[in-house]
Motif scaffolding. Structure first.
Motif, short mmCIF file in Angstrom:
data_model
loop_
_atom_site.label_atom_id
_atom_site.label_comp_id
_atom_site.label_asym_id
_atom_site.label_seq_id
_atom_site.Cartn_x
_atom_site.Cartn_y
_atom_site.Cartn_z
N SER A 1 28.85 57.96 -9.87
CA SER A 1 29.94 58.92 -10.01
C SER A 1 30.72 58.56 -11.27
O SER A 1 31.34 57.50 -11.34
CB SER A 1 30.86 58.89 -8.78
OG SER A 1 31.84 59.91 -8.88
N PHE A 2 30.66 59.43 -12.26
CA PHE A 2 31.17 59.15 -13.60
C PHE A 2 32.30 60.11 -13.93
O PHE A 2 32.15 61.33 -13.78
CB PHE A 2 30.02 59.31 -14.61
CG PHE A 2 30.34 58.86 -16.01
CD1 PHE A 2 30.24 57.53 -16.38
CD2 PHE A 2 30.75 59.78 -16.97
CE1 PHE A 2 30.53 57.11 -17.67
CE2 PHE A 2 31.03 59.38 -18.27
CZ PHE A 2 30.92 58.04 -18.62
N GLY A 3 33.44 59.58 -14.35
CA GLY A 3 34.61 60.41 -14.66
C GLY A 3 34.80 60.59 -16.15
O GLY A 3 34.41 59.73 -16.94
N ILE B 1 40.31 60.31 -10.51
CA ILE B 1 39.13 59.69 -11.11
C ILE B 1 38.93 58.27 -10.60
O ILE B 1 37.81 57.86 -10.26
CB ILE B 1 39.24 59.70 -12.66
CG1 ILE B 1 39.13 61.14 -13.19
CG2 ILE B 1 38.19 58.80 -13.29
CD1 ILE B 1 37.79 61.79 -13.03
N SER B 2 40.01 57.48 -10.51
CA SER B 2 39.85 56.09 -10.06
C SER B 2 39.44 56.04 -8.59
O SER B 2 38.77 55.10 -8.15
CB SER B 2 41.12 55.28 -10.32
OG SER B 2 42.20 55.81 -9.62
N ARG C 1 32.75 54.64 -12.89
CA ARG C 1 32.99 54.42 -14.32
C ARG C 1 33.60 55.67 -14.90
O ARG C 1 33.49 56.76 -14.33
CB ARG C 1 31.68 54.13 -15.06
CG ARG C 1 31.15 52.74 -14.92
CD ARG C 1 30.05 52.47 -15.96
NE ARG C 1 29.03 53.50 -15.99
CZ ARG C 1 28.50 54.00 -17.11
NH1 ARG C 1 28.91 53.60 -18.30
NH2 ARG C 1 27.54 54.93 -17.05
N LEU C 2 34.21 55.53 -16.08
CA LEU C 2 34.78 56.70 -16.73
C LEU C 2 34.72 56.56 -18.25
O LEU C 2 34.68 55.46 -18.79
CB LEU C 2 36.22 56.94 -16.29
CG LEU C 2 37.25 55.88 -16.68
CD1 LEU C 2 38.56 56.54 -17.06
CD2 LEU C 2 37.49 54.93 -15.51
N ALA C 3 34.71 57.72 -18.89
CA ALA C 3 34.84 57.80 -20.34
C ALA C 3 36.20 58.40 -20.64
O ALA C 3 36.63 59.37 -20.01
CB ALA C 3 33.74 58.67 -20.94
N VAL C 4 36.90 57.81 -21.60
CA VAL C 4 38.20 58.31 -22.05
C VAL C 4 37.95 59.09 -23.35
O VAL C 4 37.39 58.54 -24.30
CB VAL C 4 39.19 57.16 -22.29
CG1 VAL C 4 40.54 57.70 -22.75
CG2 VAL C 4 39.35 56.33 -21.01
N ALA D 1 36.04 52.06 -13.42
CA ALA D 1 37.28 52.61 -12.88
C ALA D 1 38.22 51.50 -12.41
O ALA D 1 39.44 51.61 -12.54
CB ALA D 1 36.97 53.57 -11.74
N ALA D 2 37.65 50.41 -11.91
CA ALA D 2 38.48 49.29 -11.43
C ALA D 2 39.31 48.70 -12.56
O ALA D 2 40.39 48.13 -12.32
CB ALA D 2 37.59 48.22 -10.82
#
Length: 249
Positions: free
Chosen positions: A32-34, A202-203, A208-211, A223-224
């Motif tokens: 799950s990617f934000g 998102i968290s 994981r996430l991309a800014v 995300a952590a």
């Protein structure tokens, strides 16, 4: 972990404006990617480029190892990748019943056992068969978004693109929809790519996430790391401060 989605140097331009400027990342199967960033950062453009709703001018897109060009998508792509939009009222045809909305993708893709699939789709999103012959204007915002999710899931995709899926809903309904999506992901082993301006969402939902800022990926992080304040970009810190300030208010 194999890549469900791989993007390399994706560019989308409108006249002289680069809405996406050489964006690259990989998303693992089942992840799950934000994607976060302020308005105009390119988040929704990126989802639209992946889905084929917007064409990309340069770069590559691969889904489960299969390459796709700027805009062309085939039936196999839509069996694999489905999208849930921000505004459930705008994404559902107002003159079609729920039954018709769910039937149409099944007919296009040649599914049989249609009755079973429609009943199962409604059950999965917490709506009974009593909703089958209602029109979208007869549903609440939360019910409409449940139908939009049912329509996306009915083709049994492996990847869901989620464009601010709860931002048009009341706060009390948002948690229900997010829980529904999380349950569907677990049950079906789905890959999520989720755009939101809400770092809290998102968290909670993503690993994981991309800014993003001005069409570029500023950084990619777990995300952590948001909660632990372990990020490198000043822009990420500003987004986090703005998000926390908004929630406190």
């Amino acid at each position: 972990m194999s890549s469900a989605v791989s993007i390399r140097d994706m560019v989308v331009t409108y006249e002289d404006f680069a809405a996406l400027d050489h964006v690259s990342f990989d998303i693992g199967a089942g992840e799950s990617f934000g994607i976060v960033g302020e308005s105009g950062s390119g988040k929704s453009t990126l989802l639209r480029a992946i889905s084929g709703l917007a064409s990309f001018d340069q770069g590559t897109l691969s889904v489960n190892g299969r390459p796709y060009s700027g805009r062309s998508r085939d039936k196999e792509f839509y069996r694999t990748v489905q999208m849930v939009f921000q505004d459930p009222y705008g994404s559902l045809h107002p003159r079609q019943t729920v039954d018709r909305l769910l039937l149409e993708p099944l007919l296009i893709h040649g599914f049989d056992d249609i009755e079973t699939r429609i009943s199962r789709a409604l059950d999965e999103v917490g709506l009974g068969s009593g909703f089958r012959f209602r029109y979208s204007h007869q549903l609440s915002g939360g019910q409409r978004q449940r139908i939009a999710i049912a329509r996306a899931l009915i083709l049994e995709p492996k990847i869901l693109l989620l464009d601010e899926p709860t931002s048009a809903l009341d706060a009390s309904i948002q948690a229900e929809i997010l829980n529904l999506l999380e349950q569907a992901r677990r049950d079906r082993d789905l890959t999520f790519i989720m755009v939101s301006h809400d770092l809290g969402v998102i968290s909670h939902m993503c690993e994981r996430l991309a800014v993003m800022k001005m069409g570029k990926v500023v950084e990619t992080l777990p995300a952590a790391a948001l909660e632990k304040r372990e990020f490198s970009a000043e822009y990420t810190r500003q987004l986090l401060v703005a998000s926390e300030g908004f929630r406190r208010g």
